[in-house]
Design a protein around this motif. Structure first.
Motif, PDB file in Angstrom:
ATOM      1  N   PHE A 293       2.706   0.719 -13.292  1.00 10.85           N
ATOM      2  CA  PHE A 293       1.905  -0.193 -12.479  1.00 10.85           C
ATOM      3  C   PHE A 293       1.781  -1.572 -13.125  1.00 10.85           C
TER       4      PHE A 293
ATOM      5  N   ILE B  58      -6.190   1.972  -8.160  1.00 15.38           N
ATOM      6  CA  ILE B  58      -5.080   2.454  -7.332  1.00 15.38           C
ATOM      7  C   ILE B  58      -5.542   3.589  -6.426  1.00 15.38           C
TER       8      ILE B  58
ATOM      9  N   LYS C 136      -5.334   1.346  -3.284  1.00 10.37           N
ATOM     10  CA  LYS C 136      -3.905   1.242  -2.971  1.00 10.37           C
ATOM     11  C   LYS C 136      -3.333   2.478  -2.279  1.00 10.37           C
TER      12      LYS C 136
ATOM     13  N   GLN D 226      -7.441   0.819 -13.994  1.00 10.93           N
ATOM     14  CA  GLN D 226      -6.261   0.725 -13.148  1.00 10.93           C
ATOM     15  C   GLN D 226      -6.084   1.993 -12.306  1.00 10.93           C
ATOM     16  N   GLU D 227      -6.309   3.156 -12.920  1.00 10.55           N
ATOM     17  CA  GLU D 227      -6.180   4.401 -12.156  1.00 10.55           C
ATOM     18  C   GLU D 227      -7.199   4.449 -11.015  1.00 10.55           C
TER      19      GLU D 227
ATOM     20  N   MET E  62       0.877  -4.435 -10.887  1.00  9.26           N
ATOM     21  CA  MET E  62      -0.267  -4.208 -10.018  1.00  9.26           C
ATOM     22  C   MET E  62      -1.552  -4.512 -10.788  1.00  9.26           C
TER      23      MET E  62
ATOM     24  N   ASN F 141       0.818  -1.205   0.000  1.00 10.54           N
ATOM     25  CA  ASN F 141       0.000   0.000   0.000  1.00 10.54           C
ATOM     26  C   ASN F 141       0.856   1.260   0.000  1.00 10.54           C
TER      27      ASN F 141
ATOM     28  N   LEU G  86      -1.746   9.519 -12.170  1.00 10.47           N
ATOM     29  CA  LEU G  86      -2.002   8.086 -12.295  1.00 10.47           C
ATOM     30  C   LEU G  86      -2.114   7.678 -13.761  1.00 10.47           C
TER      31      LEU G  86
END
Length: 327
Positions: A71, A88, A92, A84-85, A74, A49, A62
């Motif tokens: 990433f 996160i 995250k 994905q953005e 991830m 994290n 991001l």
């Protein structure tokens, strides 16, 4: 069985001893370049994290990091509704550390707040006061916090930091200690982080040199950092260099130049002592001001001035938006 236990313990000790930190640059500029303003993601390499160091740009950072494959390790769970953005941002990033409430250090947090998840905003009380009075107040923006004026949407817990006291960072393995900085009449902040291996990084918000600010703020921090360097536990310093050496002291407005940064780092070297006390120390240069003038590339000028006068053997690092860096 005992041998296996010892081997496992040694393995764990070894991984912690060389944990290091993972950094993703969400915004590398100070000042006027909207969409690329000061913000970094930080985590220990033994953790999953992140937290952010300031939040001038979040979603745009991001996106830039995704385009640079920062990433790639991830994966977004198939059950997640997010890009994905979005994943996160919501899953995250576990908290924001805001050094001071100037717009180029908090704009990304404010703008992304409607689609963000619940998490703390860590800051000194004076910074929280500005955030409550001037941003999350139902005039500038809806109140997504747990305090202040109007109906409180309760998304962000304003978690105060006490000066020079350690505080565990929720949902991470980090702990943090805050120090006040002098920024032309505004209280700014330096955040010192330790991971489980007792390795450290320190992030400086905007700050002027002690001599110009008539302060001892930086000197106090250099004394605290010296033991980490002596023990080879300091993995990096994030510190601003907003202007080139051509900027007169009267026009710094609480910022550093290459000359002033090197002066301050020489003070740090004096506290560390020994031969080549800062050799190979990672210094990540932040908050370089964008310029609209012809033939002016401030980053190139500042990098040349720092490297050309670097008599300390420091490893100056200049990141760009979307970069991923290991410390």
């Amino acid at each position: 069985m005992k041998k296996h236990f010892i081997a496992a313990a040694l393995c764990c000790y070894s991984s912690l001893s060389f944990a290091g930190f993972d950094v993703i640059t969400l915004g590398d500029k100070g000042g006027i370049q909207d969409g690329n303003l000061t913000a970094f993601m930080l985590k220990s390499n033994t953790d999953n994290n992140y937290i952010t160091l300031d939040a001038g740009s979040i979603v745009n950072g991001l996106i830039a990091a995704t385009h640079k494959n920062a990433f790639s390790d991830m994966a977004v769970p198939s059950s997640s509704p997010y890009t994905q953005e979005g994943y996160i941002l919501n899953q995250k990033i576990k908290g924001y550390f805001i050094s001071h409430a100037h717009l180029d250090h908090i704009a990304g947090l404010i703008i992304s707040s409607p689609d963000d998840s619940n998490k703390p905003i860590y800051a000194l009380p004076s910074v929280h006061e500005t955030i409550s009075q001037h941003y999350f107040n139902w005039k500038t923006w809806p109140n997504f916090t747990t305090q202040g004026n109007g109906f409180k949407l309760g998304k962000y817990e304003l978690t105060p930091l006490n000066i020079n006291q350690w505080l565990p960072v929720a949902n991470t393995e980090l702990q943090v200690k805050a120090f006040p900085l002098s920024h032309s009449g505004t209280e700014s902040t330096a955040f010192l982080f330790e991971n489980a291996a007792k390795e450290a990084v320190i992030y400086f918000g905007d700050t002027g040199p002690d001599a110009v600010e008539k302060s001892t703020a930086l000197d106090t921090i250099w004394q605290q950092l010296a033991p980490y360097i002596q023990q080879k536990k300091l993995k990096g310093i994030f510190i601003e260099t907003s202007f080139s050496n051509s900027t007169p002291d009267k026009s710094l407005f609480g910022h550093l130049t290459p000359q002033w940064l090197l002066t301050e780092l020489n003070t740090l070297a004096g506290y560390v002592g020994g031969d080549e006390p800062l050799k190979d120390l990672n210094v990540i240069v932040t908050h370089i001001k964008y310029s609209l003038k012809k033939n002016a590339v401030p980053k190139q000028i500042i990098e040349k001035e720092l490297r050309g006068n670097n008599n300390l053997g420091i490893n100056f690092i200049f990141t760009e938006q979307g970069d991923r860096t290991q410390l």
